[in-house]
Each structure stands twice: as structure tokens, then as C-alpha cells.
Design an enzyme around this catalytic site. Structure first.
Site, PDB file in Angstrom:
ATOM      1  N   SER A 141       0.907  -1.112   0.035  1.00  0.00           N
ATOM      2  CA  SER A 141       0.042  -0.053   0.023  1.00  0.00           C
ATOM      3  C   SER A 141       0.902   1.223   0.074  1.00  0.00           C
ATOM      4  O   SER A 141       2.011   1.035   0.272  1.00  0.00           O
ATOM      5  CB  SER A 141      -0.863  -0.190   1.234  1.00  0.00           C
ATOM      6  OG  SER A 141      -1.397   1.308   1.535  1.00  0.00           O
ATOM      7  N   TYR A 154      -1.842  -1.227  10.355  1.00  0.00           N
ATOM      8  CA  TYR A 154      -2.077  -1.308   8.952  1.00  0.00           C
ATOM      9  C   TYR A 154      -0.555  -0.905   8.497  1.00  0.00           C
ATOM     10  O   TYR A 154      -0.194  -1.661   7.635  1.00  0.00           O
ATOM     11  CB  TYR A 154      -3.243  -0.540   8.512  1.00  0.00           C
ATOM     12  CG  TYR A 154      -3.212  -0.821   6.815  1.00  0.00           C
ATOM     13  CD1 TYR A 154      -3.493  -2.154   6.497  1.00  0.00           C
ATOM     14  CD2 TYR A 154      -3.176   0.250   5.982  1.00  0.00           C
ATOM     15  CE1 TYR A 154      -3.815  -2.137   5.258  1.00  0.00           C
ATOM     16  CE2 TYR A 154      -3.479  -0.070   4.661  1.00  0.00           C
ATOM     17  CZ  TYR A 154      -3.839  -1.292   4.148  1.00  0.00           C
ATOM     18  OH  TYR A 154      -3.950  -1.412   2.943  1.00  0.00           O
TER      19      TYR A 154
HETATM   20  N1  LIG Z   1      -8.332  -0.495  -1.751  1.00  0.00           N
HETATM   21  C1  LIG Z   1      -7.593   0.196  -1.554  1.00  0.00           C
HETATM   22  O1  LIG Z   1      -7.665   1.476  -1.623  1.00  0.00           O
HETATM   23  C2  LIG Z   1      -6.000  -0.294  -1.077  1.00  0.00           C
HETATM   24  C3  LIG Z   1      -5.055   0.463  -0.990  1.00  0.00           C
HETATM   25  C4  LIG Z   1      -3.857  -0.039  -0.730  1.00  0.00           C
HETATM   26  C5  LIG Z   1      -3.621  -1.350  -0.604  1.00  0.00           C
HETATM   27  N2  LIG Z   1      -4.775  -2.221  -0.485  1.00  0.00           N
HETATM   28  C6  LIG Z   1      -4.467  -3.766  -0.190  1.00  0.00           C
HETATM   29  O2  LIG Z   1      -5.093  -4.273  -1.390  1.00  0.00           O
HETATM   30  C7  LIG Z   1      -5.418  -5.753  -0.900  1.00  0.00           C
HETATM   31  C8  LIG Z   1      -6.867  -6.080  -1.357  1.00  0.00           C
HETATM   32  O3  LIG Z   1      -7.716  -5.331  -0.379  1.00  0.00           O
HETATM   33  P1  LIG Z   1      -9.076  -4.684  -1.330  1.00  0.00           P
HETATM   34  O4  LIG Z   1      -9.050  -3.261  -1.507  1.00  0.00           O
HETATM   35  O5  LIG Z   1      -9.370  -5.499  -2.400  1.00  0.00           O
HETATM   36  O6  LIG Z   1      -9.993  -4.784  -0.058  1.00  0.00           O
HETATM   37  P2  LIG Z   1     -11.346  -5.860   0.001  1.00  0.00           P
HETATM   38  O7  LIG Z   1     -12.491  -5.705  -1.083  1.00  0.00           O
HETATM   39  O8  LIG Z   1     -11.714  -5.819   1.658  1.00  0.00           O
HETATM   40  O9  LIG Z   1     -10.436  -7.517  -0.077  1.00  0.00           O
HETATM   41  C9  LIG Z   1      -9.923  -8.140   0.880  1.00  0.00           C
HETATM   42  C10 LIG Z   1      -9.607  -9.488   0.556  1.00  0.00           C
HETATM   43  O10 LIG Z   1      -8.852 -10.057   1.428  1.00  0.00           O
HETATM   44  C11 LIG Z   1      -9.361 -11.368   1.963  1.00  0.00           C
HETATM   45  N3  LIG Z   1      -9.361 -11.316   3.393  1.00  0.00           N
HETATM   46  C12 LIG Z   1      -9.368 -10.530   4.803  1.00  0.00           C
HETATM   47  N4  LIG Z   1      -9.424 -11.144   5.478  1.00  0.00           N
HETATM   48  C13 LIG Z   1      -8.746 -12.253   5.331  1.00  0.00           C
HETATM   49  C14 LIG Z   1      -8.059 -13.539   5.936  1.00  0.00           C
HETATM   50  N5  LIG Z   1      -8.402 -13.530   7.473  1.00  0.00           N
HETATM   51  N6  LIG Z   1      -8.058 -14.545   5.375  1.00  0.00           N
HETATM   52  C15 LIG Z   1      -8.075 -14.861   3.777  1.00  0.00           C
HETATM   53  N7  LIG Z   1      -8.485 -13.835   3.345  1.00  0.00           N
HETATM   54  C16 LIG Z   1      -8.774 -12.805   3.840  1.00  0.00           C
HETATM   55  C17 LIG Z   1     -11.053 -11.111   1.588  1.00  0.00           C
HETATM   56  O11 LIG Z   1     -11.826 -12.075   1.627  1.00  0.00           O
HETATM   57  P3  LIG Z   1     -12.713 -13.009   2.744  1.00  0.00           P
HETATM   58  O12 LIG Z   1     -13.548 -11.779   3.416  1.00  0.00           O
HETATM   59  O13 LIG Z   1     -13.599 -13.798   1.827  1.00  0.00           O
HETATM   60  O14 LIG Z   1     -11.929 -13.409   3.431  1.00  0.00           O
HETATM   61  C18 LIG Z   1     -10.968 -10.029   0.440  1.00  0.00           C
HETATM   62  O15 LIG Z   1     -11.174 -10.959  -0.683  1.00  0.00           O
HETATM   63  C19 LIG Z   1      -5.159  -5.847   0.662  1.00  0.00           C
HETATM   64  O16 LIG Z   1      -4.225  -6.217   1.157  1.00  0.00           O
HETATM   65  C20 LIG Z   1      -5.284  -4.119   1.077  1.00  0.00           C
HETATM   66  O17 LIG Z   1      -4.324  -3.834   2.169  1.00  0.00           O
HETATM   67  C21 LIG Z   1      -6.047  -1.802  -0.835  1.00  0.00           C
END
Ligand SMILES: NC(=O)c1ccc[n+]([C@@H]2O[C@H](COP(=O)([O-])OP(=O)(O)OC[C@H]3O[C@@H](n4cnc5c(N)ncnc54)[C@H](OP(=O)(O)O)[C@@H]3O)[C@@H](O)[C@H]2O)c1
Length: 264
Positions: A141, A154
Site C-alpha cells: 500500500s 496497518y
Molecule cells: N483498496 C485500497 O484502497 C487499497 C489500498 C492499498 C492497499 N490495498 C490492499 O489491497 C489488498 C486487497 O484489498 P481490497 O482493497 O481489495 O479490499 P477488500 O475488498 O476488503 O478485499 C480484501 C480481501 O482479503 C480477503 N481477506 C481478508 N481477511 C482475510 C483472512 N483472514 N483470510 C483470508 N483472506 C482474507 C477478503 O476475503 P474474505 O473476506 O472472503 O476472507 C477479500 O477477498 C489488501 O492487502 C489491502 O491492504 C487496498
């Protein structure tokens, strides 16, 4: 390496960035293993894929269950006999002041975002070394490059990924294994809704940044060519990406600006 007929294991495949990667990689002809906790949602993602989906396999995992992860990774390896791309993407965010954050919440964020990715990587890596090929991609991130209020745990978990995977990159380059750290800015997903508050409850609010952020589909389209080009550190997002350069070039001024900014 191009993605056609290659095996990609994607964690966090049930929503947001991971889901968009599933669709984009499927279009490119990759064989896929989809992982996260919610098996039924992973099945929906698979069902949304067009054409032949026989090369899409679902493997539920909980990244917080450290002891079960090596066995899960072995199952992933057995699925198609190899893994070419490991997308360590699953993760969870946090919204709370340090003074109001339980230690268990900090540990849980570290467990899922850092130790989970480490455990999967360690199990998959020997087979990549044996085959002298492979690519490990880690979703960090902008919070992996600097910290802001309300995101201490985080930001710590994402900074830790940089230290670990930068070191790994140095160790395995001679084995023709590539390591890419991806730093998204604001991407329009449920990441903020799913974030933990200081007592471990769900934040349940869409972040302002995410609301106006880049779509996960566009993010995936921008990311995959950079993976094919074997970029080591990748920044994708809007103006928030400038923070990475400001922190590097003028850290004191940048910290002052950050203190004055509204953070939600
Ligand atoms: N969106 C942003 O602005 C942003 C910015 C920087 C970084 N990121 C990073 O991008 C990545 C994906 O996030 P996203 O933005 O796509 O958010 P999201 O829609 O909340 O997706 C998170 C994913 O992680 C899975 N997950 C959460 N806890 C878990 C666990 N204990 N075991 C296995 N899987 C788990 C969730 O699936 P389940 O609930 O089915 O387990 C979901 O598929 C993350 O690492 C996040 O930190 C996002």
C-alpha cells in the site's frame, strides 16, 4: 513471462483488487487458484468468469490461521502441479488511534497482512527454486511507504512486507524468481468498510479516498503489464502516490503536510 497457461494463486480473490485480478488473469488464459475465507463468494467470482472455467480452482483459506497455511499452500501446489505467480493480496485494514487499539487488533492485522503472506511464500518458494522460475507479488500500500493517523497497525504490517520481500528478492534473483511489491493508492473497494476498529469491530464505513478512488478493474489493467515487465516496486493510484516521493525527498515538510490533512 506472459500469463497464458501459467498458474496464478491469488489470495483475497473474493472481492476488490483480488477479484479484479481474477477476471483479468482469466481473460489472459491463466490457470487460477482463488483463495479467501468466503467459499461461496469465491464461487460467485468463478461463476462470473466468462468461457471455460475448468481451470479455476477454489481453495478457501484464513490468513489468520497461521498453523493451517503451510498445508493450504501444499494443496495449492498440488492443484496444477506448480505455481508460477503467487499474488499475496488478501489483507485487512485498521482505523483507530494507537491509544485506542487493543494489542489483539495489532497482532491480527500483522498476522493476516504479514505472517500470512510469509507463510504461503515460504511453502511455495522451494518448488519455484527447484523449477528455477516464479514470481511473487505482494499487495502492499502507499501505507507501506509512509504512515498516517489511525492506521498504525496497518502501516506497520505493510512496512514489514517491504523489509521481508526486499530481502527475499535479493536471495532468489539468481534462481530466476522475481518479487514485486505493489503499492496501491485509493482503489474503490470495501477495504475501509472491512477495516478493524480499535476493539476489533468492523469499521463499516466507506473511506472518502476509496469512494473516489480508481476502479479495481482499471487497477488490474494497469498492474498486469507491470508484472509482466518484472517491475520490483509498483505504485498505482491518484495524487496520493505523490506522498511516496514527498516522503522520500522532503520528509519533514511532508510530515507537516500530513499532520494538517484531514484523515478518516
Ligand atoms: N483498496 C485500497 O484502497 C487499497 C489500498 C492499498 C492497499 N490495498 C490492499 O489491497 C489488498 C486487497 O484489498 P481490497 O482493497 O481489495 O479490499 P477488500 O475488498 O476488503 O478485499 C480484501 C480481501 O482479503 C480477503 N481477506 C481478508 N481477511 C482475510 C483472512 N483472514 N483470510 C483470508 N483472506 C482474507 C477478503 O476475503 P474474505 O473476506 O472472503 O476472507 C477479500 O477477498 C489488501 O492487502 C489491502 O491492504 C487496498
Amino acid at each position: 513471462m506472459s500469463f497464458e497457461n501459467k498458474v496464478a494463486w491469488i489470495t483475497g480473490a473474493s472481492s476488490g483488487i483480488g477479484e479484479a485480478l481474477v477476471y483479468a488473469l482469466h481473460e489472459k488464459g491463466a490457470k487460477l487458484i482463488l483463495s479467501s475465507r468466503r467459499q461461496n463468494v469465491l464461487q460467485n467470482v468463478k461463476d462470473n468468469c466468462r468461457g471455460d472455467t475448468s481451470n479455476i480452482h477454489i481453495l478457501p483459506i484464513d490468513l489468520a490461521e497461521a498453523e493451517a497455511l503451510p498445508e493450504k499452500a501444499r494443496q495449492a501446489l498440488d492443484t496444477f502441479g506448480q505455481i508460477d505467480y503467487l499474488f499475496n493480496n488478501g489483507g485487512i485494514s485498521q482505523r483507530s488511534k494507537v491509544t485506542e487499539t487493543d494489542m489483539e487488533v495489532t497482532r491480527k492485522v500483522m498476522e493476516i497482512n504479514f505472517f500470512g503472506s510469509v507463510a504461503l511464500t515460504k511453502t511455495v518458494l522451494p518448488s519455484m527454486i527447484d523449477r528455477q522460475t516464479g514470481h511473487i507479488i505482494v499487495t502492499s500500500s502507499v501505507m507501506g511507504k509512509f504512515g498516517t493517523r489511525l492506521r498504525s497497525s496497518y502501516a506497520a504490517s505493510k512496512h514489514a512486507l517491504h523489509g521481508y520481500f526486499d530481502s527475499l528478492r535479493q536471495e532468489v534473483h539468481k534462481d530466476n524468481i522475481r518479487v514485486s511489491l505493489v503499492c496501491p493508492g485509493y482503489i474503490k473497494t470495501d477495504v475501509t468498510k472491512n477495516a478493524l476498529e480499535g476493539d476489533g469491530s468492523k469499521h463499516n464505513q466507506m473511506g472518502k479516498g476509496q469512494q473516489h478512488g480508481m476502479s479495481p478493474t482499471k487497477f488490474a489493467q494497469k498492474l498486469l503489464p507491470k508484472i509482466e515487465a518484472e517491475k520490483e516496486e509498483i505504485y498505482i493510484g491518484g495524487k496520493e502516490i505523490w506522498g511516496i516521493y514527498l516522503k522520500r525527498l522532503v520528509p519533514t515538510i511532508f510530515n507537516k503536510i500530513l499532520r494538517q490533512m484531514e484523515v478518516t
